[in-house]
Design an enzyme around this catalytic site. Structure first.
Site, PDB file in Angstrom:
ATOM      1  CG  HIS B 244      42.319  55.958  35.503  1.00 47.92           C
ATOM      2  ND1 HIS B 244      41.999  56.385  36.765  1.00 47.92           N
ATOM      3  CD2 HIS B 244      43.481  56.572  35.182  1.00 47.92           C
ATOM      4  CE1 HIS B 244      42.928  57.235  37.185  1.00 47.92           C
ATOM      5  NE2 HIS B 244      43.847  57.362  36.244  1.00 47.92           N
ATOM      6  NE  ARG B 264      44.137  57.114  42.725  1.00 49.84           N
ATOM      7  CZ  ARG B 264      44.564  56.293  41.775  1.00 49.84           C
ATOM      8  NH1 ARG B 264      45.288  55.238  42.091  1.00 49.84           N
ATOM      9  NH2 ARG B 264      44.281  56.519  40.512  1.00 49.84           N
TER      10      ARG B 264
END
Ligand SMILES: Cc1cc2nc3c(=O)[nH]c(=O)nc-3n(C[C@H](O)[C@H](O)[C@H](O)COP(=O)(O)OP(=O)(O)OC[C@H]3O[C@@H](n4cnc5c(N)ncnc54)[C@H](O)[C@@H]3O)c2cc1C
Ligand code: SF4
Ligand code: SF4
Ligand code: FES
Lengths: 251, 608
Positions: B244, B264
């Site tokens: 990740h 995000r």
């Protein structure tokens, strides 16, 4: 940056035990759980402790740090002076299994006794419509990570094993509140809250809210409103009638 | 030998989203069902999931449907996904999410009162049903409460160490070899327990604990992967491990803890030490058509998805993780060796606290960073394994009769890279299918299996071995060495020579594991538990390394420095691991199942 700390950790099992003293390295930014893990890896390979997420999300690592119910993974070492002895003991309200691990099955028994969520029908198109403001009240209680710190703190059961049968503890009082405020649920659990889960034992000391790592306002937002709704139910003949004929009374 | 015995139709190993969903389905189809799990109920990894569940419900974007989700999933996996799994997943996820509401889940809402959906990397439309950034908690609690309400037996803090196999009668086909049960120990007492059952569902999650920097917990030692191999099943896609892009990096003790992609999705951007939004420099050709070229376009996309393209920060995870890695290598990293993730300068403090409460809390408590006022420092962390037990898509059946696998332990669904949000939906879709098929298999074979006594005695002996040896090494040291090896040599960027070194070290670690000894006694002894987990970790690590060495190309969660491009031949090849007679891992190449033309067409008609 790093220093040697003095840790006293309770070690033992159901037959007894005592505090053992360790000198152990502590590094910048660490939490108590890091130090316990270092003890396991270097000095006490069989030291029993529960943990999973190490980020305050799973509620596994509950214990008492200097006598206060805490999550070990969210208690930073920087909250102690370097010279301070840090004492770690298991949750006091539950029987010890080994070291920092306790038998929390009481909580699972209570959870299973609560009458399950019972939804009303879906809309014609298959959706359940609810407004954000309406779900938020129950959402606060669904943040609960089941760390049992509130259960450990509540004086009704902390040193009163004998009350456990009649009292489900703050965690499950807010579970009842959550279901009561759930926009889709159609069951009335108010009588159970009082008679079976011991709502009346709570005298609103708010200690449970103070220890909750999720910041849930157990008493103000959950237990007190539930108490009020129980009082309503007991004194309002119309509500009583409403619940008799199987419809959900609107408070 | 002292042994507690039970008999069921279906035994589910694992109480995360996949295991609980499987158990509910098996129970509802009339099977006597048990769930076994290593931690307390409600503490499995699923509880940690943050961002959301991907399902094309179209609540915010009516244009969204299963075909778009299917396409996004396949493209995110660089087309190596099993098409049938990706199809079932995209088609069934919306119903699986809606049914959670009937069991009490309370998702965040749209203004119309429907389930709200949020943006995530690789998803064309806002698609993730969520509850703030604690979606996994909502999912596991809902399933846990349902499981309890149905009265399903749960064996918690109980670890399965062996799957049992033997002759299975019934089902019309005469006698065949298949699953007959499972063997394990209670963590609390160290006592042994065996379950006799014609069906076992593996739902044990992933393998991340073999890596040094990981978002995964102690449970992720690859038990299910290893148990399946040892029972004669196969693993597929093991070279694909997801790093990740955004794990915490400072302070060291929190390194690896996840920072959800929702940061995000909700407007956060990545910057290097010079303050540049560097992701614009890393847009691969494969995604160029659907990715914004300028910061302005990217910023407009959050409100207007029709006329703008996705910000490059929301490229699939493999792309973002590699970009961060390159920036840091090029000397443009932050003081602690990561990059900046900034939402503070882009959204109001109130919005951030509302949408990302647990990230706010996590940084405040663990790093003394206020994410509403300053950027976070982040870097890649080992997060998810795409590889897993090779299964029949419709039934989640492994190659061994009576064995099923669902959730992170199963392979094929995500190809070479998983999109965020596609795991929680995977758990529900394939957990349900596994439970259903396991119940059907069991009901055909009730009474047709027996516990193999010799295997039980052998399993008990093997479990106690670490106590019999004295003066051997401590299991924690061996685990740390394995984590360092996998981190250094089979990490995000790989080369043949490093993987070969890793394989040598794994062989050496295996000798050390055979010599371990543990202190204390059988009662709740984490050192002993780790000693029993280590062989699983080594076997799975070997699978990863062998497959990574064999695949001479770069694709998704597998990047070879010595073979940096994707390769057309590898685009249609899967690597399958089996256990060789000598206990090692052997690999075979297998053609990728080809999708039917009506699905292939979707890639042309759905705009890029
Ligand atoms: C921090 C974090 C955030 C994430 N966020 C998201 C997200 O937003 N959206 C998304 O889709 N995905 C997300 N993921 C991924 C997703 O959470 C996992 O892939 C998923 O929860 C795995 O579920 P599972 O049911 O397969 O396994 P788990 O939930 O991990 O459950 C595994 C179970 O198996 C049991 N088990 C294992 N071995 C044994 C054994 N030997 N014997 C008995 N029991 C055993 C364990 O005790 C546990 O109960 C996230 C992951 C992490 C770590
Ligand atoms: S407020 Fe009630 S439930 Fe909470 S600690 Fe006090 S007595 Fe216990
Ligand atoms: S209410 Fe708070 S303190 Fe009590 S169990 Fe839940 S999270 Fe823990
Ligand atoms: S380890 Fe999960 S809350 Fe501490």
């Amino acid at each position: 940056m790093s220093y040697d700390a003095t840790f006293r950790v309770w070690r033992g099992d159901a037959t007894g035990g005592d505090l053992q003293t360790f000198t152990v390295e502590v590094n910048e930014g660490e939490v108590v759980l890091d130090v316990i893990h270092r003890l396991q890896a270097s000095q006490a390979g069989d030291l029993a402790v529960r943990w999973n997420c190490k980020a305050g999300k799973c509620g596994s690592c509950s214990a008492e740090v200097n006598g206060r119910p805490r999550l070990l993974c969210m208690t930073r070492m920087s909250t102690f002076a370097e010279t301070e002895t840090v004492t770690i003991t298991p949750l006091r309200a539950f029987p010890v299994i080994r070291d920092l691990v306790t038998d929390v099955s009481y909580n699972y028994v209570k959870a299973a006794q609560i009458p399950a969520f019972t939804p009303g029908p879906r809309d014609a198109d298959g959706a359940h419509r609810m407004q954000q403001v309406d779900v938020e009240r129950s959402q606060e209680f669904r943040k609960c990570i089941e760390c049992w710190l509130c259960q450990d703190t509540c004086h009704v059961i902390r040193d009163h094993e004998e009350n456990k049968a009649a009292f489900a503890g703050p965690r499950f009082l807010i579970r009842l509140a959550e279901l009561d405020m759930h926009p889709l649920d159609v069951l009335d659990r108010r009588e159970d809250a009082q008679d079976q889960f011991g709502l009346g034992y709570c005298n609103i000391t708010k200690c449970c809210s103070e220890v909750c790592p999720e910041g849930i306002h157990l008493t103000d937002n959950g237990i007190i409103p539930l108490k009020e709704r129980v009082a309503d139910r007991r004194f309002d003949p119309l509500t009583w009638l409403g619940s008799r004929i199987g419809r959900r009374p609107r408070s | 030998m002292e042994l507690e015995r039970h008999e069921y139709d279906v035994v589910v190993v694992g109480a995360g989203g996949a295991g609980l969903r499987a158990a509910i389905e098996a129970h509802e189809n009339g099977a006597r069902t048990a769930v076994v799990c290593k931690s307390l109920l409600g503490k499995a990894h699923t509880v940690m999931a943050e961002g959301g569940i991907a399902a094309a419900m179209g609540n915010l974007w009516p244009e969204d449907d299963w075909r778009v989700h299917f396409r996004d999933t396949m493209r995110g996996g660089k087309m190596l996904n099993h098409w049938r799994m990706a199809q079932l997943h995209a088609q069934e996820a919306p119903d699986r999410v809606r049914e959670l509401e009937d069991w009490g889940a309370l998702f965040d809402r749209t203004p119309d009162g429907l389930i709200s959906q949020r943006d995530f990397g690789g998803h064309r439309y806002a698609r993730l049903a969520h509850v703030g950034d604690r979606t996994g908690l909502e999912l596991i609690r809902t399933l846990q409460q349902r499981t309890v309400a149905l009265g399903i037996d749960v064996y918690m803090e109980c670890t399965v160490t062996r799957l049992l196999t033997g002759p299975v009668a019934g089902g019309g086909a005469g006698e065949e070899q298949g699953i007959t049960g499972a063997f394990g120990y209670w963590r609390e007492s160290g006592r042994f327990v065996a379950w006799q059952a014609p069906s076992v569902v593996l739902a044990t999650g992933g393998i991340g604990k073999s890596y040094k920097v990981t978002s995964n917990s102690w449970e992720y030692t690859g038990d299910g992967h290893s148990l399946a191999l040892q029972a004669g099943a196969t693993l597929v896609n093991m070279e694909f491990v997801q790093f990740h892009p955004t794990g915490m990096i400072w302070p060291p003790s929190v390194r690896g803890i996840l920072v959800t992609e929702s940061v995000r999705g909700d407007g956060g951007v990545l910057r290097n030490s010079a303050g540049n939004r560097f992701m614009f420099d890393y847009i691969p050709d494969f995604f160029r058509k659907e990715t914004a070229e300028t910061e302005d376009e990217a910023d407009r996309w959050y409100e207007d998805k029709k006329n703008n393209r996705r910000p490059p920060e929301l490229l699939p995870r493999d792309e973002v993780a590699r970009a961060i890695n390159s920036e840091v290598k090029a000397g443009r990293g932050t003081p602690h060796g990561g990059v900046f993730l900034d939402i503070a300068s882009r959204r109001s403090a109130e919005y951030i606290r509302k949408r990302l409460p647990s990230m706010y809390h996590q940084f405040k408590e663990l790093a003394e960073v206020d994410i509403t006022a300053e950027p976070m420092e982040v870097g890649p962390t080992c997060h998810y394994v795409m590889g897993g037990v090779e299964v029949e898509p419709d039934t989640a059946a492994a190659r061994v009769p009576g064995l099923f696998a669902a959730g992170e332990v199963a392979g094929g669904m995500h190809g070479s890279n998983r999109l965020g949000g596609n795991s929680l939906s995977d758990l529900l879709v394939f957990g349900r299918r596994a439970g259903l098929a396991a119940a059907e298999h069991a009901l055909k074979h009730t009474g047709g299996v027996a516990l193999p006594e010799a295997a039980l005695a052998d399993a008990a002996r093997a479990a106690l071995e670490p106590f019999d040896r004295e003066g051997g090494e401590n299991p924690y040291t061996v685990q740390q060495d394995l984590q360092q090896t996998m981190h250094d040599l089979v990490g995000i960027i790989r080369t043949a020579s490093e993987i070969e070194r890793a394989l040598e070290r794994i062989a050496e670690l295996r000798r050390r594991v055979a010599d371990l000894s543990v202190e204390g006694h059988r009662q709740y002894n984490p050192g002993w538990h780790l000693a029993l987990d280590l062989p699983h970790m080594l076997l799975v690590s070997e699978c990863i390394a062998r497959a990574a060495l064999e695949r001479q190309e770069s694709r998704g969660g597998h990047t070879r420095d010595d073979f940096p491009a994707t390769d057309a031949e590898w685009a249609t090849t899967n690597l399958v691991c089996v256990l060789a007679p000598d206990g090692g891992v052997s690999l075979t190449r297998q053609p990728l199942p080809q999708m039917p033309p009506e699905l292939a067409e979707i890639f042309e008609e759905v705009p890029g």
